[in-house]
Design a protein around this motif. Structure first.
Motif, PDB file in Angstrom:
ATOM      1  N   GLU A 471       7.398   5.924 -10.855  1.00  7.84           N
ATOM      2  CA  GLU A 471       7.194   6.070  -9.409  1.00  7.84           C
ATOM      3  C   GLU A 471       8.233   6.992  -8.783  1.00  7.84           C
ATOM      4  O   GLU A 471       7.927   7.757  -7.868  1.00  7.84           O
ATOM      5  CB  GLU A 471       7.223   4.698  -8.725  1.00  7.84           C
ATOM      6  CG  GLU A 471       6.025   3.808  -9.015  1.00  7.84           C
ATOM      7  CD  GLU A 471       6.063   3.174 -10.400  1.00  7.84           C
ATOM      8  OE1 GLU A 471       5.019   2.686 -10.870  1.00  7.84           O
ATOM      9  OE2 GLU A 471       7.158   3.181 -11.029  1.00  7.84           O
ATOM     10  N   LEU A 472       9.457   6.932  -9.274  1.00  4.26           N
ATOM     11  CA  LEU A 472      10.491   7.834  -8.752  1.00  4.26           C
ATOM     12  C   LEU A 472      10.169   9.291  -9.081  1.00  4.26           C
ATOM     13  O   LEU A 472      10.352  10.178  -8.245  1.00  4.26           O
ATOM     14  CB  LEU A 472      11.859   7.466  -9.330  1.00  4.26           C
ATOM     15  CG  LEU A 472      12.551   6.272  -8.672  1.00  4.26           C
ATOM     16  CD1 LEU A 472      13.765   5.844  -9.482  1.00  4.26           C
ATOM     17  CD2 LEU A 472      12.953   6.596  -7.245  1.00  4.26           C
ATOM     18  N   THR A 473       9.690   9.528 -10.277  1.00  9.93           N
ATOM     19  CA  THR A 473       9.298  10.883 -10.648  1.00  9.93           C
ATOM     20  C   THR A 473       8.182  11.386  -9.742  1.00  9.93           C
ATOM     21  O   THR A 473       8.209  12.536  -9.261  1.00  9.93           O
ATOM     22  CB  THR A 473       8.828  10.922 -12.117  1.00  9.93           C
ATOM     23  OG1 THR A 473       9.900  10.509 -12.959  1.00  9.93           O
ATOM     24  CG2 THR A 473       8.384  12.331 -12.505  1.00  9.93           C
ATOM     25  N   LYS A 503       1.085  10.995   0.998  1.00  7.32           N
ATOM     26  CA  LYS A 503       1.295  11.359  -0.404  1.00  7.32           C
ATOM     27  C   LYS A 503       2.359  10.461  -1.042  1.00  7.32           C
ATOM     28  O   LYS A 503       2.245  10.077  -2.216  1.00  7.32           O
ATOM     29  CB  LYS A 503       1.725  12.825  -0.495  1.00  7.32           C
ATOM     30  CG  LYS A 503       0.646  13.835  -0.150  1.00  7.32           C
ATOM     31  CD  LYS A 503      -0.318  14.033  -1.298  1.00  7.32           C
ATOM     32  CE  LYS A 503      -1.301  15.164  -1.015  1.00  7.32           C
ATOM     33  NZ  LYS A 503      -0.664  16.486  -1.015  1.00  7.32           N
ATOM     34  N   LEU A 504       3.401  10.131  -0.272  1.00 13.28           N
ATOM     35  CA  LEU A 504       4.429   9.228  -0.791  1.00 13.28           C
ATOM     36  C   LEU A 504       3.839   7.856  -1.108  1.00 13.28           C
ATOM     37  O   LEU A 504       4.170   7.244  -2.134  1.00 13.28           O
ATOM     38  CB  LEU A 504       5.565   9.070   0.220  1.00 13.28           C
ATOM     39  CG  LEU A 504       6.629  10.155   0.289  1.00 13.28           C
ATOM     40  CD1 LEU A 504       7.631   9.849   1.397  1.00 13.28           C
ATOM     41  CD2 LEU A 504       7.359  10.296  -1.042  1.00 13.28           C
ATOM     42  N   SER A 505       2.976   7.383  -0.246  1.00 19.87           N
ATOM     43  CA  SER A 505       2.341   6.078  -0.454  1.00 19.87           C
ATOM     44  C   SER A 505       1.530   6.072  -1.748  1.00 19.87           C
ATOM     45  O   SER A 505       1.623   5.136  -2.558  1.00 19.87           O
ATOM     46  CB  SER A 505       1.446   5.736   0.733  1.00 19.87           C
ATOM     47  OG  SER A 505       0.813   4.490   0.537  1.00 19.87           O
ATOM     48  N   LYS A 506       0.754   7.118  -1.948  1.00 22.68           N
ATOM     49  CA  LYS A 506      -0.074   7.213  -3.156  1.00 22.68           C
ATOM     50  C   LYS A 506       0.777   7.395  -4.412  1.00 22.68           C
ATOM     51  O   LYS A 506       0.348   7.046  -5.517  1.00 22.68           O
ATOM     52  CB  LYS A 506      -1.049   8.372  -3.017  1.00 22.68           C
ATOM     53  CG  LYS A 506      -2.119   8.140  -1.943  1.00 22.68           C
ATOM     54  CD  LYS A 506      -2.990   9.361  -1.754  1.00 22.68           C
ATOM     55  CE  LYS A 506      -4.056   9.102  -0.678  1.00 22.68           C
ATOM     56  NZ  LYS A 506      -4.874  10.311  -0.404  1.00 22.68           N
ATOM     57  N   ASP A 510       6.084   2.320  -2.127  1.00 20.05           N
ATOM     58  CA  ASP A 510       6.281   0.899  -1.823  1.00 20.05           C
ATOM     59  C   ASP A 510       6.878   0.151  -3.022  1.00 20.05           C
ATOM     60  O   ASP A 510       7.702  -0.754  -2.848  1.00 20.05           O
ATOM     61  CB  ASP A 510       4.951   0.254  -1.418  1.00 20.05           C
ATOM     62  CG  ASP A 510       4.447   0.746  -0.073  1.00 20.05           C
ATOM     63  OD1 ASP A 510       5.273   1.262   0.712  1.00 20.05           O
ATOM     64  OD2 ASP A 510       3.238   0.631   0.194  1.00 20.05           O
ATOM     65  N   LYS A 511       6.473   0.541  -4.211  1.00 23.17           N
ATOM     66  CA  LYS A 511       7.018  -0.102  -5.406  1.00 23.17           C
ATOM     67  C   LYS A 511       8.491   0.246  -5.586  1.00 23.17           C
ATOM     68  O   LYS A 511       9.302  -0.607  -5.980  1.00 23.17           O
ATOM     69  CB  LYS A 511       6.215   0.322  -6.634  1.00 23.17           C
ATOM     70  CG  LYS A 511       6.586  -0.450  -7.892  1.00 23.17           C
ATOM     71  CD  LYS A 511       5.656  -0.120  -9.049  1.00 23.17           C
ATOM     72  CE  LYS A 511       6.046  -0.899 -10.308  1.00 23.17           C
ATOM     73  NZ  LYS A 511       5.146  -0.581 -11.449  1.00 23.17           N
TER      74      LYS A 511
END
Length: 528
Positions: A471-473, A503-506, A510-511
């Motif tokens: 998710e960070l990537t 785009k950040l959400s997708k 959140d994780k």
């Protein structure tokens, strides 16, 4: 202030005797059994301080080696001359020489990424959350743990830096970066050319937020042909690198999603890109971009050093403000500026590890590399050579009693063959000379500031990114796509900010935030 060499040698020799007896007792600085060389993977070469004493037996015990050191800065014509003088000291004290590889600001990250990815052999590198990213280097296995090396070969370095600062470097309990000891309680604000501030009547007392600068910037825009009111620094320094200005603190890599508000007793982790502070800031930047306060191509500029030195900017925002920063600015850029801090000094994990030197996992001589780090923190002559160059050629002593230096007659910042202005990047800055008589006493002020400044509630907490690595990537890819454009003001946030957040959400923001919250909560329990 030069000390008698024989006295220095005697003191160091006594220190080594104490350290040797302590090692024979099988204890390290933390009271734990000292690992054998076989267990730790370290050689049995004598500690740096033993080699530094200059004894014939110590020199014979060390085979000659050449180290390589990569760091960032403005290229310096006389770097080879300085390297030669440094190697005279290193040869005598630790039977080593060093190759200094100074990479320009615009190329450093790319250069180091390529070298690390290719597995190139080298020894030392500058690393920080904002340049040659420390956390990513640890995750890639590009840096080796330094805990045992510090204990064995760098007692001065280890003891000089407070434990709470060393703890800020830890990733999964290990130290991977040697602290370059300097100010860690930083405030943020702006700088402006002194001549323009005087010409247009800049009242520093009336500026409390960036917005307050608009009337002054308008005067520069209208009255100064060929001068852009503001330099756009970069995405680290602007917003991501100055979280305390917005009343916040970062967690892990500064640009990664998930910050806290300093005044929030619950330390709730939030998405800073969805915060009112970010929205207000990018809106202001777009307004300023449209008014012409920035260059139109500011989002694509990688290095505008020449323009800064030529006085083509009125000033810049998002700067770190420290005692003596005006002198540092002049040494580096050759431009006299006034500064104003807009946030209170705050010690944070990000500031504590803002400048470090790491030892590469490809180093063939990690012990000798640590000996070099010990010397650059304890040998004032060596430190000032790397920071200021050769006495008589690159600087002259103006007041030896107070440690004040100046430029040789006929030499200017533009013509000086060695004036990197990055003494904060090497070793212990408190061993440095003052570059102006106005700076005398600043080292004591900074020490006091470090000890007394407010500390972030997360000082010493280090985020483990492994559980949300994917998710960070993904989110970092989105941030690179949108943040520079938004921060530079070159796009309309009314349209682009919602798209960015979607785009950040997708991408899994959140994780990431939930994992940061979980780790913060667990860490807080250990502190209660």
């Amino acid at each position: 202030m030069r000390k008698d060499k024989r006295s220095f040698t005697t003191i160091v020799s006594m220190l080594i005797l104490v350290l040797f007896l302590g090692a024979c007792a099988g204890k390290n600085n933390d009271g734990n059994a000292a690992p054998s060389s076989k267990e730790s993977g370290l050689s049995t070469a004598p500690p740096a301080s033993s080699a530094a004493s200059g004894g014939e037996s110590s020199r014979k015990a060390l085979e000659p080696v050449e180290l390589s050191y990569y760091f960032v800065g403005t290229p310096q014509k006389d770097l080879p001359l300085v390297e030669g003088e440094i190697n005279k000291i290193l040869k005598e004290k630790i039977n080593a020489t060093i190759k200094l590889n100074l990479i320009d600001w615009g190329s450093y990250d790319q250069k180091m990424n390529v070298m690390i990815g290719a597995g190139d052999a080298f020894d030392l590198m500058f690393t920080a959350p904002w340049s040659n990213n420390y956390y990513k280097n640890v995750e890639k296995g590009a840096l080796i743990p330094l805990d045992d090396l510090l204990t064995r070969y760098a007692p001065t370095l280890k003891s000089t830096v407070p434990d709470y600062v060393w703890n800020a470097t830890r990733v999964r309990g290990k130290i991977y970066g040697a602290i370059n000891w300097q100010i860690i309680a930083m405030s943020y604000g702006f700088d402006m050319r002194k001549d323009l501030a005087e010409k247009y009547g800049l009242n520093l007392g009336s500026i409390n937020r960036y917005d307050d600068l608009e009337p002054f910037l308008d005067k520069i825009l209208k009255g100064e042909k060929g001068v852009t009111p503001l330099q756009f620094v970069n995405t680290y320094d602007t917003f991501n690198g100055e979280a305390p200005y917005f009343g916040m603190d970062t967690i892990g890599e500064d640009a990664s999603p998930g910050w806290i508000y300093l005044k929030d007793a619950d330390t709730k982790v939030v998405n800073q890109y969805a915060s009112p502070e970010y929205k207000d800031f990018v809106t202001l930047m777009h307004k300023w971009h449209e008014k012409g306060y920035f260059r139109k191509d500011n989002a694509s500029i990688s290095d505008d050093t020449a323009d800064v030195k030529a006085g083509k900017y009125g000033g810049s925002i998002a700067g770190t403000i420290t005692p003596g920063v005006e002198s540092q600015i002049f040494l580096r850029w050759g431009v006299h500026k006034v500064v104003k801090q807009l946030s209170k000094p705050l010690a944070t994990t990000g500031r504590a590890i803002a400048t470090m030197t790491g030892i590469s996992s490809t180093s063939k001589n990690p012990e000798r590399a640590m000996m070099f780090l010990e010397l650059i923190n304890s040998d004032k002559k060596l430190y000032n050579l790397l920071s200021h160059g050769i006495e008589g050629k690159h600087y002259v002593m103006v007041n030896e009693a107070n440690g004040v230096i100046g430029m040789p007659e006929g030499v200017t910042p533009e013509t000086n063959g060695y004036a990197p202005g990055t003494d904060w990047m090497f070793g212990n800055q408190f061993n440095g000379y003052y570059i102006s008589k106005d700076d005398v006493g600043n080292w004591d002020k900074i020490r006091q500031l470090n000890a007394s400044a407010e500390r972030s509630p997360l000082l010493g907490f280090n985020f483990n990114p492994e559980p949300v690595k994917t998710e960070l990537t993904q989110t970092n890819s989105v941030i690179k796509q949108y943040n520079t454009a938004l921060i530079s003001g070159s796009v309309d946030p009314v349209k682009m900010l919602p798209e960015f957040l979607d785009k950040l959400s997708k991408a899994g923001v959140d994780k990431v935030i939930a994992e940061k919250q979980r780790q913060v909560d667990m860490w807080k329990k250990t502190k209660s």
